[in-house]
Design a protein around this motif. Sequence first.
Motif, PDB file in Angstrom:
ATOM      1  N   ARG A   3       0.813  -1.220   0.000  1.00 46.77           N
ATOM      2  CA  ARG A   3       0.000   0.000   0.000  1.00 46.77           C
ATOM      3  C   ARG A   3       0.845   1.266   0.000  1.00 46.77           C
ATOM      4  O   ARG A   3       0.377   2.322  -0.401  1.00 46.77           O
ATOM      5  N   THR A   4       2.071   1.178   0.496  1.00 45.05           N
ATOM      6  CA  THR A   4       2.966   2.354   0.497  1.00 45.05           C
ATOM      7  C   THR A   4       3.904   2.326  -0.709  1.00 45.05           C
ATOM      8  O   THR A   4       5.020   2.845  -0.657  1.00 45.05           O
ATOM      9  N   ASP A   5       3.465   1.719  -1.790  1.00 40.74           N
ATOM     10  CA  ASP A   5       4.280   1.544  -2.984  1.00 40.74           C
ATOM     11  C   ASP A   5       4.862   2.871  -3.478  1.00 40.74           C
ATOM     12  O   ASP A   5       4.220   3.926  -3.399  1.00 40.74           O
ATOM     13  N   GLY A   6       6.072   2.814  -4.004  1.00 42.06           N
ATOM     14  CA  GLY A   6       6.768   3.998  -4.467  1.00 42.06           C
ATOM     15  C   GLY A   6       6.028   4.771  -5.540  1.00 42.06           C
ATOM     16  O   GLY A   6       6.159   5.994  -5.634  1.00 42.06           O
ATOM     17  N   LYS A   7       5.230   4.089  -6.357  1.00 43.25           N
ATOM     18  CA  LYS A   7       4.490   4.792  -7.401  1.00 43.25           C
ATOM     19  C   LYS A   7       3.437   5.712  -6.795  1.00 43.25           C
ATOM     20  O   LYS A   7       3.184   6.809  -7.312  1.00 43.25           O
ATOM     21  N   MET A   8       2.799   5.260  -5.723  1.00 43.76           N
ATOM     22  CA  MET A   8       1.845   6.127  -5.035  1.00 43.76           C
ATOM     23  C   MET A   8       2.580   7.306  -4.407  1.00 43.76           C
ATOM     24  O   MET A   8       2.144   8.455  -4.491  1.00 43.76           O
TER      25      MET A   8
END
Length: 394
Positions: free
Chosen positions: A322-327
């Motif tokens: 959920r804390t992915d770099g794309k976000m």
Amino acid sequence: MKQFKKVKTAIVGCGAISGIYFQNMLHSFEILEVAGCCDLNRELAERTGARYQIPVLEMNEILEDPEIELVINLTPPGAHYSVIRTLLEHGKHVYTEKVLCPDFEKARELTELAEEKGLYLCCAPDTFLGAGVQTARYLVELGLIGTVTSCTAVLQRDGRLLAEKFPFTAKAGGGIGIDVGIYYSTALVQLLGEAEEVCGMSGIMDPEQTHYFAGNDNFGETYFQESETYLSGVVRFKSGCIGTLHFNSRSIRTEKPYVAFYGTRGILFLEDPNFFGGEVKVIMKGQTEPIVFPHTHGYDGDNRGIGAAEMAWSIRRGRVPRTDGKMALHCLEILTGIVESGRTKQFYRMRTSFERLSGLPRGYFGAFYAQSQPEGALAFDNEEEEEKKWDRQK
């Protein structure tokens, strides 16, 4: 119950924020195994190691240890690019404190490098996984306030005071618009999805300052504010919702954050996205006063590190965290896009996108709920079944 191997994790950077990370990693998040700590200041690293009874490591030891899978980067923003790039180049998954990198193009380069190498790169803030934002998202998705048509986020603070205790806040990347605004842009996209375009302005008021704390060694010395002291802008989301942001660090000490989502059936208010909890209030159509909704989700204390733990479970399960770099990159671009808009005097069209994953399942009120439910040790891995279980108990 299937058992999962813990993710061996090291922390780089032993500054003020590291304490709560170590505390939670050692005592709350079972998926993480603390391998040790590292800091350029060896004395600080040794004090940290002694306090938490963990090994003190040099950077090369972390890079060369094949058992260390994940590294948490808690260095100042200005060091993020070089530290993260080095870790990725040596095959380490990285979770970093916000922001990915103050420079948007360099931040995008890091996300591309991680994807190229098949590595996980995730980024704080993870406060959006807390009770406040998760409850707000649940109520919005439930349709409680109808269609959200606009939103606003406002924060003021005394940046001069902060610079006395935390000098990095006056350095590039430490300003209220980027370093603090990221909490707000992250909370907004969690409830509203991707942004489409932004406009606005930012800048520095009164750049030349004097240290005024008599007890500090630098008392009376002049310093220059290198980061923005204000950022104000408008965001258009792909959903059609319009949002306004206003951040000012040339104000008073007492912060009074204001975050509101205006819908066709009601208005929802959040407290401070910088924290995990806080009241969630709603004024419904026909009412004149807000009501406080009880939290539908857990994690309302200082749960920093929950993002790293959720990332670790994602590594084990082979899924997008959920804390992915794309976000994180998208949320950063909202802010740097406003800066760019002010420079060019034109609207800035967003260039990034991300997959907005589902909110957390309801019902986790502790260290992965493991204290009272053995299956809770899998917390983020049995989400579908856990959600069904809690629905049956409603």
